[in-house]
Design an enzyme around this catalytic site. Structure first.
Site, PDB file in Angstrom:
ATOM      1  N   ASP A  80      28.755  -1.608   5.211  1.00 42.26           N
ATOM      2  CA  ASP A  80      27.216  -1.598   5.456  1.00 42.26           C
ATOM      3  C   ASP A  80      26.868  -0.361   6.254  1.00 42.26           C
ATOM      4  O   ASP A  80      25.858   0.248   5.911  1.00 42.26           O
ATOM      5  CB  ASP A  80      26.927  -2.702   6.379  1.00 42.26           C
ATOM      6  CG  ASP A  80      26.242  -3.939   5.675  1.00 42.26           C
ATOM      7  OD1 ASP A  80      26.147  -3.829   4.281  1.00 42.26           O
ATOM      8  OD2 ASP A  80      25.762  -5.150   6.230  1.00 42.26           O
TER       9      ASP A  80
ATOM     10  N   GLN B 182       0.856  -1.221  -0.086  1.00 39.55           N
ATOM     11  CA  GLN B 182       0.165  -0.044   0.132  1.00 39.55           C
ATOM     12  C   GLN B 182       0.734   1.280   0.196  1.00 39.55           C
ATOM     13  O   GLN B 182       0.562   2.378  -0.513  1.00 39.55           O
ATOM     14  CB  GLN B 182      -1.163   0.136   1.184  1.00 39.55           C
ATOM     15  CG  GLN B 182      -0.345  -0.127   2.498  1.00 39.55           C
ATOM     16  CD  GLN B 182      -0.224  -1.306   2.988  1.00 39.55           C
ATOM     17  OE1 GLN B 182      -0.046  -2.498   2.287  1.00 39.55           O
ATOM     18  NE2 GLN B 182      -0.055  -1.631   4.296  1.00 39.55           N
TER      19      GLN B 182
ATOM     20  N   GLU C 190      27.327  -9.964  -4.496  1.00 37.13           N
ATOM     21  CA  GLU C 190      27.041  -8.713  -3.964  1.00 37.13           C
ATOM     22  C   GLU C 190      28.175  -8.087  -3.135  1.00 37.13           C
ATOM     23  O   GLU C 190      28.602  -6.815  -3.694  1.00 37.13           O
ATOM     24  CB  GLU C 190      25.728  -8.849  -3.007  1.00 37.13           C
ATOM     25  CG  GLU C 190      25.298  -7.496  -2.401  1.00 37.13           C
ATOM     26  CD  GLU C 190      24.403  -7.751  -1.342  1.00 37.13           C
ATOM     27  OE1 GLU C 190      23.693  -6.890  -1.092  1.00 37.13           O
ATOM     28  OE2 GLU C 190      24.042  -8.958  -0.741  1.00 37.13           O
ATOM     29  N   HIS C 191      28.782  -8.768  -2.270  1.00 36.05           N
ATOM     30  CA  HIS C 191      29.867  -8.405  -1.527  1.00 36.05           C
ATOM     31  C   HIS C 191      30.822  -9.407  -1.746  1.00 36.05           C
ATOM     32  O   HIS C 191      30.669 -10.870  -1.601  1.00 36.05           O
ATOM     33  CB  HIS C 191      29.696  -8.423   0.022  1.00 36.05           C
ATOM     34  CG  HIS C 191      28.294  -7.657   0.631  1.00 36.05           C
ATOM     35  ND1 HIS C 191      27.177  -8.322   0.561  1.00 36.05           N
ATOM     36  CD2 HIS C 191      28.186  -6.455   0.768  1.00 36.05           C
ATOM     37  CE1 HIS C 191      26.485  -7.360   1.057  1.00 36.05           C
ATOM     38  NE2 HIS C 191      26.849  -6.160   1.085  1.00 36.05           N
TER      39      HIS C 191
ATOM     40  N   HIS D 142      21.527 -12.767   8.413  1.00 38.20           N
ATOM     41  CA  HIS D 142      20.266 -11.631   7.723  1.00 38.20           C
ATOM     42  C   HIS D 142      19.171 -12.470   7.493  1.00 38.20           C
ATOM     43  O   HIS D 142      18.147 -12.034   7.818  1.00 38.20           O
ATOM     44  CB  HIS D 142      20.927 -11.309   6.392  1.00 38.20           C
ATOM     45  CG  HIS D 142      21.400 -10.082   6.440  1.00 38.20           C
ATOM     46  ND1 HIS D 142      21.056  -8.912   6.793  1.00 38.20           N
ATOM     47  CD2 HIS D 142      22.894  -9.492   6.162  1.00 38.20           C
ATOM     48  CE1 HIS D 142      21.618  -7.826   6.874  1.00 38.20           C
ATOM     49  NE2 HIS D 142      22.983  -8.227   6.365  1.00 38.20           N
TER      50      HIS D 142
ATOM     51  N   GLN E 101      26.569 -12.472   6.978  1.00 33.19           N
ATOM     52  CA  GLN E 101      25.795 -12.129   6.094  1.00 33.19           C
ATOM     53  C   GLN E 101      24.736 -13.366   6.393  1.00 33.19           C
ATOM     54  O   GLN E 101      23.460 -13.356   6.132  1.00 33.19           O
ATOM     55  CB  GLN E 101      26.303 -12.495   4.519  1.00 33.19           C
ATOM     56  CG  GLN E 101      27.249 -11.442   4.157  1.00 33.19           C
ATOM     57  CD  GLN E 101      26.677 -10.094   4.462  1.00 33.19           C
ATOM     58  OE1 GLN E 101      25.608  -9.817   3.646  1.00 33.19           O
ATOM     59  NE2 GLN E 101      27.080  -9.228   5.266  1.00 33.19           N
TER      60      GLN E 101
ATOM     61  N   HIS F  30       9.656  11.874 -42.675  1.00 28.97           N
ATOM     62  CA  HIS F  30      11.014  12.480 -41.956  1.00 28.97           C
ATOM     63  C   HIS F  30      11.895  13.126 -42.792  1.00 28.97           C
ATOM     64  O   HIS F  30      12.603  14.257 -42.884  1.00 28.97           O
ATOM     65  CB  HIS F  30      11.878  11.035 -41.549  1.00 28.97           C
ATOM     66  CG  HIS F  30      11.155  10.682 -40.159  1.00 28.97           C
ATOM     67  ND1 HIS F  30       9.770  10.025 -39.960  1.00 28.97           N
ATOM     68  CD2 HIS F  30      11.750  10.541 -38.947  1.00 28.97           C
ATOM     69  CE1 HIS F  30       9.749   9.845 -38.699  1.00 28.97           C
ATOM     70  NE2 HIS F  30      10.942  10.114 -38.097  1.00 28.97           N
TER      71      HIS F  30
END
Length: 425
Positions: free
Chosen positions: A353, A183, A319-320, A254, A251, A412
């Protein structure tokens, strides 16, 4: 932690969370309701999902002042220093507009313009993420975005975490709303009576937020659909097993779907790290989450040599990426694919981070092969500038017209030729 040879399949990819049929239907329904009924629907969904009935969605200055009273001064000081580091890094990414003038008088260039407005989604739930606020807001500020809106789900008392509000204030956010979920994404994309729409939405969220971002893309821009976190560590026999294990677990805690991988040419190190992970895992507060992550998505890959190890890392495109080898900087030029690269044993991933300055919003699931971290460019757009001279048009009109006619676009061609005809009258 399983130990595998590089010759076996290496991957950090997990199945993309495209949502169930039911989840997609729920999100589409929410988006339509917000689009057609605005605040009324937004209030109903907030009461249903966040269990609070709000008379106003806006965060007041009084609430922000109270937030400062609830956090200690040390935290405020840390946020300010981190914000300055992040700001300083991203200011170096700024690029100017430019123009060039040709000998025939033609002017060509590129005009860089900041987006008018950006919405930043900050996850709620049991944790607070002030770092997410800084990493999303500050690059937008540096880019020159004038209106930055932050949304985040309230708790059952109708409040947002004090640390998040403090970070927002320090980053310069002036418009904050207590709404979350699909929302909130709908409100940012389409607008309601209380919340004006924005041009781009950034920030992570749960599956419903991710699905909503995917659905509204095209009506607005989005940053990315980020997957669970991941880390790859490239290490040789000079690295410490306990430090590697700690970083892998940083990691793994997480998310059960987070991916933690070590790539090394040393079997001895591989075995020591596997043992150390089990040892540290036993005393970790979030050990159930981390244990599932390690069991399902953790791995140690043993390469024949450092050359094969580097190539394996490039294949993973994590990612890392941490590089803990002898003369680690010498390997930097060989690394082609990684969201963020941490060089040396003192550059643990949490440094990036929270504090160092580079952005922690990074491409996941192997998309570092073609994607970049969130940066100032993400909050700007580029317009081409073309000022063609009379001389240039005379020199090139016939070529342009022929090109157009080759594509079957007579109008054109005539649009160019009419100018020369008028000049010859």
């Amino acid at each position: 932690m399983k130990i595998l040879k590089v010759s076996e399949q290496v991957s950090i990819k997990r199945s993309i969370e495209s949502g169930t049929t039911e989840q997609v239907a729920i999100v589409k329904g929410i988006l339509q309701e917000i689009r057609t009924r605005g605040d009324e629907a937004l209030r109903e969904y907030t009461e249903r999902f966040d269990r609070v009935n709000l008379s106003s969605f806006s965060v007041t200055e009084g609430e922000i002042e109270t937030a400062y009273q609830k956090v200690n001064e040390g935290f405020v000081s840390i946020v300010r220093e981190a914000a300055e580091n992040i700001r300083s890094f991203h200011e170096k990414q700024l690029r100017p507009s430019w123009m060039t003038t040709e000998e025939n008088g033609t002017i060509l260039g590129q005009k860089i313009t900041a987006l008018d407005s950006v919405g930043v989604y900050v996850p709620g739930g049991t944790a607070a993420y002030p770092s997410s606020v800084l990493m999303n807001v500050i690059p937008a500020k540096v880019a020159g975005v004038k209106r930055i809106v932050m949304v985040s789900p309230p708790d059952s008392e109708g409040d947002l975490p004090p640390a998040v509000l403090v970070a927002a204030k320090e980053a310069g956010v002036e418009e904050i709303y207590k709404v979350g979920g699909a929302q909130a994404i709908a409100a940012l994309a389409y607008g309601t009576e209380s919340i004006a729409s924005v041009d781009k939405i950034t920030g992570p969220g749960n599956i419903f937020v991710a699905l909503a971002k995917r659905e509204v893309f095209g009506d607005v821009d989005i940053d990315m659909i980020a997957g669970p976190s991941e880390i790859a560590i490239l290490a040789d026999e000079t690295a410490r097993a306990d430090e590697i294990a700690a970083d892998l677990l940083s990691q793994a805690e997480h998310d059960p779907r987070a991916c933690s991988v070590l790539v090394t040419p040393s079997m001895r190190l591989a075995e020591e790290v596997a043992q150390e992970v089990e040892k540290q895992l036993a005393v970790l507060p979030r050990k159930e989450i981390a244990a599932r992550s390690i069991a399902d998505y953790g791995a140690i890959y043993v390469a024949a040599d450092i050359v094969e190890a580097v190539e394996t890392v490039n294949q993973l495109a994590p990612e890392h990426l941490e590089v803990m080898t002898e003369n680690a900087m010498e390997l930097l030029g060989q690394i082609r694919h990684a969201g963020a690269i941490f060089i040396g044993r003192y550059s643990s991933e949490p440094v990036g981070d929270y504090f160092a300055g580079p952005n922690h919003v990074l491409p996941t699931n192997g998309t570092a092969r073609f994607s970049s971290p969130l940066n100032v460019d993400d909050f700007q757009k580029k317009s081409s500038v073309i000022v063609y001279s009379q001389k240039a048009l005379r020199e090139n009109a016939a070529k342009i017209a022929e090109f157009a006619r080759m594509e079957g676009l007579e109008a054109h061609a005539r649009a160019v030729e009419i100018r020369l005809e008028n000049d010859n009258k």
